[in-house]
Every structure is written in structure tokens, then in C-alpha cells.
Motif scaffolding. Structure first.
Motif, PDB file in Angstrom:
ATOM      1  N   UNK B  28      83.486  80.570   9.559  1.00 29.21           N
ATOM      2  CA  UNK B  28      85.190  80.527   9.182  1.00 29.21           C
ATOM      3  C   UNK B  28      85.268  81.900   8.572  1.00 29.21           C
ATOM      4  N   UNK B  29      86.000  82.451   8.545  1.00 31.40           N
ATOM      5  CA  UNK B  29      86.563  84.573   8.235  1.00 31.40           C
ATOM      6  C   UNK B  29      86.236  84.890   6.713  1.00 31.40           C
ATOM      7  N   UNK B  30      86.361  85.743   6.742  1.00 33.16           N
ATOM      8  CA  UNK B  30      86.826  85.704   4.906  1.00 33.16           C
ATOM      9  C   UNK B  30      88.149  85.306   4.140  1.00 33.16           C
ATOM     10  N   UNK B  31      89.004  85.800   5.571  1.00 35.27           N
ATOM     11  CA  UNK B  31      90.037  85.930   5.131  1.00 35.27           C
ATOM     12  C   UNK B  31      90.447  84.735   4.652  1.00 35.27           C
ATOM     13  N   UNK B  34      89.871  84.313   0.690  1.00 40.07           N
ATOM     14  CA  UNK B  34      89.391  84.902  -0.455  1.00 40.07           C
ATOM     15  C   UNK B  34      90.933  84.180  -0.779  1.00 40.07           C
TER      16      UNK B  34
END
Lengths: 388, 599
Positions: B28-31, B34
Motif C-alpha cells: 500500500x501507499x503511505x498516503x 498516515x
């Protein structure tokens, strides 16, 4: 050899001087001024006047050039933080001298010594990076980006990462491909490899890059549901919060496509060149002798054929660095990669002379340096080559 | 054994690499990792995050009935990267600087994206004569008073005060800083209060409307090296977010300002988002691909018709595309100075009938159809790009009428004593729309019997020496409009007979000392411009502006063509609160109102 290197360096400096004057003139006569973008705002007249003086754009052209040149060769700051850098420097100099004065007759020693020296110095620069505050006085960006030195070397790391990966990919894939094609000359594999090389050669890099982006970063995800590659960027936001494994994965997923875009042409080139070099060796008399002596096929191919066929590729690879940087200029823009190439395009669009000049000179110095390295390496790897 | 070891080693390496790849791919992405909830945020229902392969197709109008949720990150893509974060240094005038700056700056006024009018931001109301904020004094000076909002504070909790306004003024007027001092230099005195700031201008002018659009915090900036310390970082925020990180060449991240003073109309503490990431992607095609791949949430691509069509196809998947008429207006114009003869020794620009003939030669409808795929109406006046309600549409008198054009050309030939009339058209060659325009003009001019030639140039040359020297015959480029009377009055500088370049900006050289046209009309326009800069009374200003518009249209000094489109696209199924603003405020004007639908 020392005299040869000094002579080549002197030629290199002259070349770079001529290059700088030429590019400076070309940029000047290319039309436009870095302040033109302000001219269509009726309220910026006094700003233009101030900036013209600040940047020295009101000076005669030759004065502007020599002002730039004197800054380019001047050190802005040089601060060594702590004694460890000095100790490291001393050790590296001593190790280099030690290696040069050591006499070993074994054939492997010459190349091993050369690579050892390079490895020592690369390690030292890596070590000193955070312990030495060094900058040349390359002026400020006219676009307002700040000191040019910081700008160029801030972006150089990204280009280095991309370039080294692309070069590694090209070597890892291109050389074996060429060897295999030569060994299986006219086979189906050879024909397909040749066709593939021609296609890779003739496809513009922006089409390769965009194609890889659309197919592998967009459609692949749509088809499989797995997001293997990113369309843009060098890392994702929040990269620092990721674990070590995830960070490595993130780097790979961002790096793979731009590196492959650049590498593809080099892969094709190396494969073609290696195939030709290998074929030449395979048809030589000494190899026939080796075969007739009853040596195993593997020994003949690897020890006698490949070793000699690899020699010319050294020159090709070192000279290909310019091509890789050229490819990076386009690729970095497409993939939003924060390297020197992208900086260069931005600087050209903004007529940002100091940045354009700095990048051209850095690339020029790189090419001159790599040319010298190629010559030296050739001598190191081939004992028959002697410098005069 | 060695072979076995080797093959095992290779096999293990392969397994590790494959595992790493799969782990990375599935990571997955950090977006999405967070998203947090602000301490002060109300409890809201959350929805599952849609995967990138199975987007949830909804629209912003279907936001959760409990109100927007807090948390999450929105990624905004742009093809430009700011050269600096400081709007007051060279490079700070780039549009992208203010697009990012909307997240941490605040000033007296902002431009409403719905009404396109100026609205107060840090002050209780915009000063006018009627509310007593503006007073024209007996000695001919004008006093303006701002009353700062009581709740307005910096991100470190320090109240925003009159001292900050004074410090901002001092910074702008510092001769070491290369900042436009226009109008600020006319301030003759100031008065500072804890929550007020008063200044007196040497003469009445509505240009005060745009002053103090960005306030600098005195307590944070004073004593710093202003030109060098604030390029890569930002002072304490007055806006909804705080500058957090700038990865050069990649992105800027701003994070929530927990001390933001503004509340939403429903009483919600703003902003909703935890952070906003501005990602810089130089290539338009890459921006579109990244948007399609949902790596970015909001984009503002160049408004090419193919791009718009491509984006509109994504509306079925949850995207929303906003195509609006922007403030940038393209116009055809005539050069009246002597240097036009270098370009075209046979130039006839001084002849009014010729200019009128050209106006009747231009088929604006066709131009808009060909260049903007008919998405906007052509302009009948440049005023439409500033204050549409004030426009008289004065150029509507010049309909597309080749017969009329030919009649006028015959008159012009008789007056000039010429057998034929020729024109040389110049514009920028690296702008596709303008190149297309030159091709269309070729057909239109040839059809009425004008000998036509294209001489296009690189923009750097055209906007450099060509414009400054007045070395063109018939030209085409764009100006940028701005809301409010001040914007409209400001643009009158380009017609000022007393303002030839390089000091002034009357590039057309209409009525300037070396002009081929100096008459009662040019004299009257100079008077009008002077009068416009001496009063703030709308009842006096509007008739003057309308008279100026009439003169410029009757004399065919320029021919307004069309306003450029501005486009923005957002994944409306995941981001709410977005409203594109076609003005200089940019699409991030209400960034504090944005929220995620998937947190």
C-alpha cells in the motif's frame, strides 16, 4: 602513464573552457532573458530593474561570461568537520600510494589494483560527504531556486541512482545477451535478439518511457489489481515511515521503469557490440588452437573468448555514460524523477543561465573524465596497451 | 555439492526477491497509512478506503450526512515546482508558489471561487468608502483601515496584529528586496494597533484593493536573512496548514495547523485534512497517467481539448472535471511604433479603416471552435475577463463580415494611396493554439484580399526583444485579468500613452511619443487613466472605465479573441469540498474545506 594522464587532463581543461564559452554564447544568442516572464506584468517594471542589476545582466556579454567563469572555478566554502575526514584522507592517499608502489607479477593484479583505487576513493567520498562542507561559487539561480551548487548536487544523487541502475541493467542484460547470441549465431534466439535490438534502438526514449509507464504502472494494476510500479516520483510520501523492507520495495517500484527506459537502448547497443566482438574472437586462430588442444568448451568460451571479447566493451560502456545522461534528461521529466536532467529542462525553459551552464559543465567534465578513465582502463585490462 | 549450494543460493535469492516484490506491491501507499484523527475533530462515521482497482463511484454531493470527516491526505499534482517558498523574493511570483502558499498564507483578501469576487480573509470586512474603511481626505490623500479578526492568529498561537502588517510593508519597501512596490510606495503614513492597521496613500486609488494579500509574521521573521532564510522553509503559518517537508524535485508536504483560526459555516474546526502533498510532475501526459492510476487526487492540467476529453471519460469512474473560462485573455493587436516597419515596411496599422477591416475579417466563432473545441464563447470585450458585469461588449460591433471588411479595405487603400495592403503576423511559435491561430488567420486574411504572412518566433524572443522594441506588425498574445475594479484599472496601464516600454507597459505604443497614432482619442485615454488612479468612488470609476472601453473598441487598438480555459480534475469519489477557482487564487483557494470521503 602519469605524463599521459596529465596531458589528457590539460586537453580536457581546454575542451571544457571552449565548451563553456560556446554554450554561454549559444544561450545568450538563443534569445530571451531570464526576466522576460516578468515583462508582461505591468507592475513588475521596478522589479525587473532591480534584478537586472542584481544578476549583472546590464554588463557587457564578455564581462558576464568572465564573471560567471571566475565564480565557477572559485571555492565558496570548504569546512572540514572534525579530524576524521583528515585522517580518512590521509589513509586513502597512503593506500593509493601503497597500491601503486606494490609490485606483483600476477596478471590479475593490474585490474585489481585499478578497481581497488577506485573503490577506496569512492568509499572515501561517501565517508566524507557528511564530514566536509564544500561548495563552489556557482552563483544563484536566476529563477530564484537558490545557490546553483546546492541545486545541481542536490539533484545529482537522484540522477546517479538512476544512471547506475540503468547502466547495471544494461550490463547485466546486454552482455550475456550478446554472448549468447554469438555462441548461438543464426539461431532463432539470435534472430529474435537482433530484431529486438533494432526495435529498441529505433524507438525514441520518450515513447519507451511513456509506454512502460502506461502499460506497467497503469494497465498492469488494472488487469491484476497489484500495484507493482509507480507512474511518477522517486519515493512515495511517508517513505521515511516505512520499514526497511518496504523502503527497498518502494525504491524498486519507483526506480524500475525509468531505469529500464534508459537501459533499453544501452542493452540493445551492448548486445550488438558484444555479439560482434565475441564472434570476432570465436573465429580467431588462437581460439581454434584452444579448441584443438581439447580444452573444455566452457573454458574456451569463458576463459579465452569472453575475456578478450570483453575488452572493447569497456570503452563503449565508459563512453555510454553521456548517452545515459542524455536519456535521463527526457526520462526524468516523464517520470517526475528529481534529477539533473529534469533540472536542466526547467532551467532551459526559464533561461536560467547559471544553472544551464553548471549542468553543461558538470556533464562535460563527466564525459572528459570518463574518456580518460576509458583510456586508462583499457591499458590496465590489456597489458599490450602502453601509454606514451 | 558446490553446484547444489550455488543453485540453492540462487533459489533462495529468487524467493527473497519475489517475496520482497510481493510485499512491496501489497504494502500500500503511505498516503493511506498516515490518516489520523485530529484531537479536536468530532466523531464521524468512516467508510472503507476504496482500492485502486475497484474505485467507489460516488460524487462529492453525496458526502456523509454527518459532515466531512477529519483526517487523510490529498495529493495535488502540478507541472511546475516552486523555485522558492517565499513570495517576496525573485521567483516568488510564480503561480505555483501561491498555489502551495494558499495552504499556509493569509492576507486581507481572497478571491471567492464561486462568485469570483474579493472577500475578506484576515479582516472583519473589506474596507470601502461606504463602510468607512476608506476615507478620501481633504488634502487629497486617502486613508485605509483594516480591522483584523480577533481570532486571527499564527500557527504558534501569537495573535496576528497590526505590527505584522507594518513589518510586511517595511519588508516590501526594503530596497534590498526585489519586490514590486507598486502602490505600496504611495503609502505616506501608517498607524498600528493590536488588531488594526491604518495607512494613508498620497492619492485616492482603488489599487489598495490588492494590497497586503500576504502578511509576514514579524515575531518569526524579524532579524532573519529574509532573502536567503525563507526559500526552502516557511515562517509560522496563518493558513490551515503548516509547511512540513520539501523533497526537491518531488513534493512539498504541508500538515494540519492545529491553531488555525477559521471555522467552517457549520461550526467545524478547519481544516479537515491531516496533510496535503503537492507533487511536481513536469510532463502533462505523466500527470494524466498518475491521475488515472490514482497516485494523485487533484490536477490542473493544461486545457487542451484532447486532455479535457480524456479526463471527462474518467467521470464514469468517479472523477469530476471542471472546465472554466480563465482570466487569461488572448487578443490580436496592432503595433503603432516605428519599429513595426522593420517587420513590415508596408504596415498600414495607422489607418483606422484597415484596423476595422481586420476586426470584421476575424471569425472568432471559428477560432473558438477550432482551438477550444467550442467550450467557451469568444470575447466581445477584454473587460469580460476582469469584471463581466461591467462589460459593454464594445467589440460586438465587429461581427465576422468579409464583405464589410473588403469595403473598409478599399477605403483604407484609397486613404493610404496603396494598391494592396499587407500584414505580417507574429506570435509565439511554441504554443500550439497560437500556431493554429496563425493558420486560421492566413485563410481569413487571404479571403478578404490582405496579403498575409506569418513570422512566428520562440516565446523567449517574442516576449523579449520583439515586444520591448515594438518590432511586430500584427501581434497576438495574452494578458491576465484580475477581479475587482483595481484589476480593471491596472490593465489600463497597457494603453497608457504616457507609458511606453521599457519603463511603461504600453507595448502597442498607441499614442506614445513615437506612435503613428496620436490624436484626441489617445489624449482622452491618458486623461481617463490619470483620473482612474485618483478616485475610489465606483460611481465615478465605472463610467470612466466604460468610456475607455468604448474608445479602445472604436479605435480598434486591440481585438479581444477569447479567454483561455482552465481545467481541474479531482477524484470526487474520494475527495470532497473541492471547487476550482479560475482566477489567480488557483484551485487550492479553499484547501481548508477539502476532506476525504474514504477516511
Amino acid at each position: 602513464m602519469f605524463a599521459y594522464i596529465v596531458r589528457r587532463l590539460v586537453y580536457g581543461v581546454i575542451t571544457l573552457f571552449v565548451l563553456s564559452a560556446l554554450v554561454f554564447m549559444l544561450v545568450q544568442f538563443g534569445g530571451g532573458s531570464p526576466l522576460d516572464r516578468l515583462r508582461l506584468n505591468p507592475r513588475m517594471v521596478n522589479v525587473i530593474q532591480k534584478l537586472t542589476v542584481k544578476y549583472g545582466l546590464d554588463l557587457p556579454l564578455y564581462q558576464q561570461y568572465f564573471k560567471w567563469l571566475s565564480g565557477f572555478v572559485s571555492v565558496d566554502r570548504f569546512v572540514v568537520l572534525g579530524a576524521s575526514a583528515w585522517i580518512g584522507f590521509g589513509s586513502v592517499v597512503a593506500a593509493t600510494a601503497g597500491l601503486f608502489f606494490t609490485k606483483v607479477k600476477a596478471t590479475w593484479f593490474r585490474p585489481a589494483r585499478a578497481f581497488g583505487v577506485v573503490a577506496i576513493w569512492v568509499s572515501f567520498f561517501w565517508f566524507a560527504k557528511s564530514r566536509v562542507d564544500f561548495a563552489m561559487d556557482w552563483g544563484d539561480s536566476f529563477r530564484g531556486d537558490g545557490p546553483v551548487w546546492d541545486l545541481v548536487f542536490g539533484a545529482a544523487g537522484a540522477t546517479f541512482r538512476l544512471g547506475v541502475t540503468a547502466l547495471s541493467l544494461a550490463l547485466i542484460i546486454g552482455l550475456p545477451l550478446g554472448v549468447f547470441q554469438a555462441v548461438r549465431q543464426y539461431s532463432f534466439f539470435d534472430q529474435v535478439g537482433t530484431l529486438g535490438s533494432f526495435i529498441a534502438f529505433s524507438t525514441p526514449i520518450f515513447i519507451v518511457a511513456t509506454g512502460l509507464q502506461v502499460v506497467l504502472a497503469f494497465y498492469l494494476e488494472r488487469w491484476t489489481g497489484l500495484k507493482l510500479f509507480f507512474v511518477v516520483g522517486m519515493t512515495q510520501v511517508g517513505y521515511g515511515d516505512l520499514g526497511r523492507l518496504a523502503q527497498m520495495g518502494d525504491i524498486f517500484r519507483h526506480l524500475a521503469l525509468p531505469a529500464l527506459s534508459i537501459a533499453l537502448i544501452s542493452i540493445a547497443g551492448y548486445a550488438r557490440f558484444q555479439r560482434a566482438a565475441m564472434l570476432e574472437v570465436l573465429h580467431s586462430d588462437y581460439l581454434r588452437t584452444a579448441k584443438s588442444k581439447g580444452l573444455p568448451r566452457r573454458t574456451v568460451l569463458v576463459k579465452h573468448a569472453l575475456r578478450n571479447a570483453l575488452l572493447p566493451i569497456v570503452t563503449i560502456v565508459t563512453l555510454d555514460v553521456a548517452g545515459i545522461i542524455g536519456g535521463a534528461i527526457i526520462t526524468e521529466s516523464i517520470f517526475g524523477w528529481p534529477g539533473v536532467g529534469r533540472l536542466y529542462i526547467g532551467a532551459i525553459n526559464a533561461v536560467d543561465y547559471p544553472v544551464i551552464m553548471a549542468i553543461v559543465m558538470v556533464i562535460g567534465m563527466g564525459i572528459v573524465f570518463m574518456n580518460i578513465v576509458a583510456d586508462i582502463l583499457y591499458g590496465v585490462l590489456d597489458p599490450r596497451v602502453r601509454y606514451e | 555439492m558446490t553446484h547444489l549450494w550455488r543453485s540453492r543460493k540462487v533459489a533462495w535469492s529468487a524467493v527473497i526477491i519475489v517475496f520482497a516484490l510481493i510485499a512491496a506491491a501489497c504494502g500500500g501507499t503511505a498516503e493511506t497509512t498516515t490518516t489520523t484523527t485530529a484531537p479536536a475533530a468530532p466523531v464521524t462515521t468512516t467508510t472503507a478506503a476504496p482500492t485502486t482497482t475497484e474505485p467507489v463511484v460516488t460524487t462529492t454531493t453525496t458526502a456523509a450526512p454527518t459532515g466531512p470527516a477529519y483526517g487523510g491526505t490529498v495529493v495535488v499534482a502540478d507541472d511546475q515546482e516552486p523555485p522558492t517558498l517565499n513570495a517576496f523574493v525573485p521567483g516568488g511570483d510564480n503561480f505555483i508558489v501561491s498555489i502551495v502558499g494558499q495552504s499556509y498564507w493569509a492576507g486581507v483578501q481572497e478571491i471567492d471561487g464561486f462568485t469570483l469576487e474579493l472577500i475578506p480573509e484576515l479582516v472583519t470586512e473589506l474596507p470601502t468608502e461606504s463602510n468607512g474603511g476608506v476615507v478620501v481626505n481633504d488634502d487629497g490623500t486617502m486613508t485605509v483601515t483594516y480591522t483584523i479578526l480577533d481570532e486571527a492568529q499564527w500557527s504558534d498561537g501569537v495573535p496576528i496584529s497590526g505590527d505584522d502588517f507594518q513589518f510586511t510593508l517595511d519588508t516590501i519597501m526594503d530596497p534590498d528586496n526585489a519586490i514590486s512596490t507598486t502602490t505600496y510606495e504611495d503609502i505616506v503614513s501608517t498607524e498600528v494597533g493590536p488588531k488594526s492597521f491604518t495607512y494613508t496613500l498620497s492619492a485616492p486609488t482603488v489599487l489598495y484593493e490588492f494590497l497586503f494579500g500576504n502578511i509576514i509574521p514579524k515575531h518569526d521573521v524579524e532579524g532573519s536573512d529574509f532573502l536567503n532564510d525563507w526559500n526552502d522553509t516557511m515562517w509560522v503559518s496563518a493558513g490551515p496548514f503548516i509547511f512540513n517537508e520539501w523533497q526537491k524535485g518531488e513534493f512539498i508536504e504541508v500538515v494540519r495547523n492545529d491553531n488555525y483560526w477559521k471555522k467552517a459555516e457549520n461550526g467545524d474546526q478547519l481544516p479537515y485534512l491531516d496533510s496535503v502533498v503537492f507533487r511536481f510532475i513536469p510532463e502533462t501526459d505523466s500527470i494524466i497517467t498518475a491521475f488515472k492510476a490514482r497516485e494523485v487526487d487533484v490536477i490542473q492540467p493544461p486545457p487542451a481539448s484532447e486532455t479535457i476529453e480524456e479526463l471527462q471519460k474518467l467521470e464514469a469512474e468517479g472523477a469530476r472535471v471542471e472546465v472554466l473560462s480563465g482570466p487569461v485573455w488572448e487578443h490580436l493587436n496592432f503595433q503603432f511604433g516605428p519599429a513595426r516597419l522593420i517587420r513590415n515596411p508596408d504596415s498600414s496599422n495607422e489607418n483606422l479603416n484597415y484596423r476595422k477591416a481586420v476586426a470584421h475579417t476575424i471569425d472568432k466563432e471559428l477560432i473558438v471552435d477550432e482551438i477550444l473545441a467550442g467550450q467557451v464563447e469568444p470575447l466581445d470585450s477584454f473587460v469580460e475577463a476582469f469584471s463581466p458585469t461591467l462589460s459593454q461588449g464594445s467589440w460586438a460591433q465587429y461581427d465576422y463580415n468579409p464583405e464589410k471588411a473588403m469595403e473598409l479595405l478599399e477605403l483604407a487603400k484609397a486613404e493610404l494611396g496603396k494598391d494592396s495592403i499587407s500584414t505580417v503576423f507574429s506570435t509565439t511559435s511554441n504554443n500550439d493554439a497560437r500556431v493554429k491561430l496563425s493558420e486560421l488567420f492566413d485563410t481569413m486574411f487571404s479571403a478578404v484580399g490582405i496579403v498575409y504572412e506569418n513570422q512566428l518566433e520562440e516565446s523567449q524572443i517574442f516576449f523579449g526583444e520583439t515586444l520591448e522594441n515594438g518590432q511586430w506588425d500584427l501581434g497576438e498574445w495574452a494578458w491576465v485579468g484580475a477581479p475587482g475594479l483595481s484589476g480593471l484599472i491596472g490593465i489600463m496601464d497597457i494603453f497608457d500613452p504616457n507609458g511606453p516600454p521599457p519603463e511603461g507597459s504600453n507595448f502597442y505604443q498607441w499614442g506614445t511619443p513615437t506612435s503613428s497614432v496620436i490624436d484626441d482619442n489617445t489624449a482622452r485615454l491618458a486623461e481617463i487613466r490619470t483620473a482612474l488612479n485618483q478616485t475610489v468612488d465606483p460611481d465615478k470609476l465605472i463610467p470612466l472605465l466604460q468610456e475607455a472601453e468604448t474608445i479602445l473598441a472604436d479605435q480598434v487598438v486591440i481585438i479581444p479573441l477569447y479567454a483561455r480555459l482552465v481545467t481541474a480534475a479531482v477524484w470526487a469519489d474520494t475527495v470532497g469540498g473541492f471547487k476550482h477557482n479560475p482566477t489567480s487564487a488557483g484551485h487550492t483557494w479553499n484547501i481548508e474545506q477539502w476532506y476525504r470521503l474514504d477516511v
